[in-house]
Design an enzyme around this catalytic site. Structure first.
Site, short mmCIF file in Angstrom:
data_model
loop_
_atom_site.label_atom_id
_atom_site.label_comp_id
_atom_site.label_asym_id
_atom_site.label_seq_id
_atom_site.Cartn_x
_atom_site.Cartn_y
_atom_site.Cartn_z
N GLU A 41 0.83 -1.20 0.00
CA GLU A 41 0.00 0.00 0.00
C GLU A 41 0.86 1.25 0.00
O GLU A 41 1.99 1.24 0.47
CB GLU A 41 -0.90 0.02 1.23
CG GLU A 41 -1.88 -1.13 1.25
CD GLU A 41 -2.91 -0.98 2.35
OE1 GLU A 41 -2.91 0.06 3.03
OE2 GLU A 41 -3.72 -1.90 2.51
N HIS A 73 -4.59 6.87 0.43
CA HIS A 73 -3.88 5.59 0.48
C HIS A 73 -4.48 4.65 -0.55
O HIS A 73 -5.56 4.90 -1.09
CB HIS A 73 -3.85 4.99 1.89
CG HIS A 73 -5.14 4.42 2.37
ND1 HIS A 73 -6.14 5.18 2.90
CD2 HIS A 73 -5.59 3.13 2.41
CE1 HIS A 73 -7.15 4.39 3.26
NE2 HIS A 73 -6.85 3.15 2.97
N ASP A 107 -9.82 2.62 8.54
CA ASP A 107 -9.70 3.83 7.71
C ASP A 107 -10.61 4.93 8.25
O ASP A 107 -10.20 6.08 8.39
CB ASP A 107 -10.10 3.53 6.26
CG ASP A 107 -9.09 2.68 5.53
OD1 ASP A 107 -7.95 2.55 6.00
OD2 ASP A 107 -9.46 2.14 4.47
#
Ligand SMILES: [Zn+2]
Length: 137
Positions: free
Chosen positions: A37, A86, A99
């Site tokens: 990521e 992200h 998140d």
């Protein structure tokens, strides 16, 4: 829930914009980091507070199979930073529970780019994880 948050919620949200080149940079960074990521911060200019122009890559972003977790103590105190970006190595651009917890702690606008990182595989969210529109300019 504080009074402050209630007021914030009722306020009309400004229209967010992003420079096409900045979006391209996000998608390219996500591609080159894949299958890990990528995480960064969204920046604006002082005179255009709702136009995202720059990405600041966060050193120490944890990359891996799980969602990117930002080390909040490493974030600089900088009022030109309006949110986070992200990537997800999966096809899902929906923010995870982790998140949304991050979104609630920090920033006003958040971008999630999902595989395969095209113009059609990203979404933006407000501090509460609600999908919002960003105009590409
Ligand atoms: Zn995520």
């Amino acid at each position: 829930m504080s009074i402050f948050r209630k007021k914030e919620r009722n306020k009309v949200q400004p229209k967010w914009k992003i420079k096409r080149g900045t979006l391209d940079f996000i998608l390219e960074s996500a591609k080159s980091t894949f299958p890990n990521e990528f995480g960064g911060l969204l920046r604006v200019d002082a005179d255009e507070k709702h136009t995202i122009k720059e990405i600041m890559i966060i050193p120490g972003t944890i990359s891996g199979d799980s969602h990117a977790i930002f080390k909040l103590h490493m974030l600089p105190i900088d009022f030109s930073i309006v949110g986070t970006v992200h990537s997800h190595p999966s096809l899902s651009f929906h923010p995870s529970d982790a998140d949304v917890l991050l979104f609630r702690k920090f920033g006003k606008v958040h971008i999630v780019a999902a595989y395969p990182f095209t113009t059609f595989s990203w979404k933006s969210y407000d501090y509460n994880g609600k999908e919002i529109d960003i105009e590409i300019i």
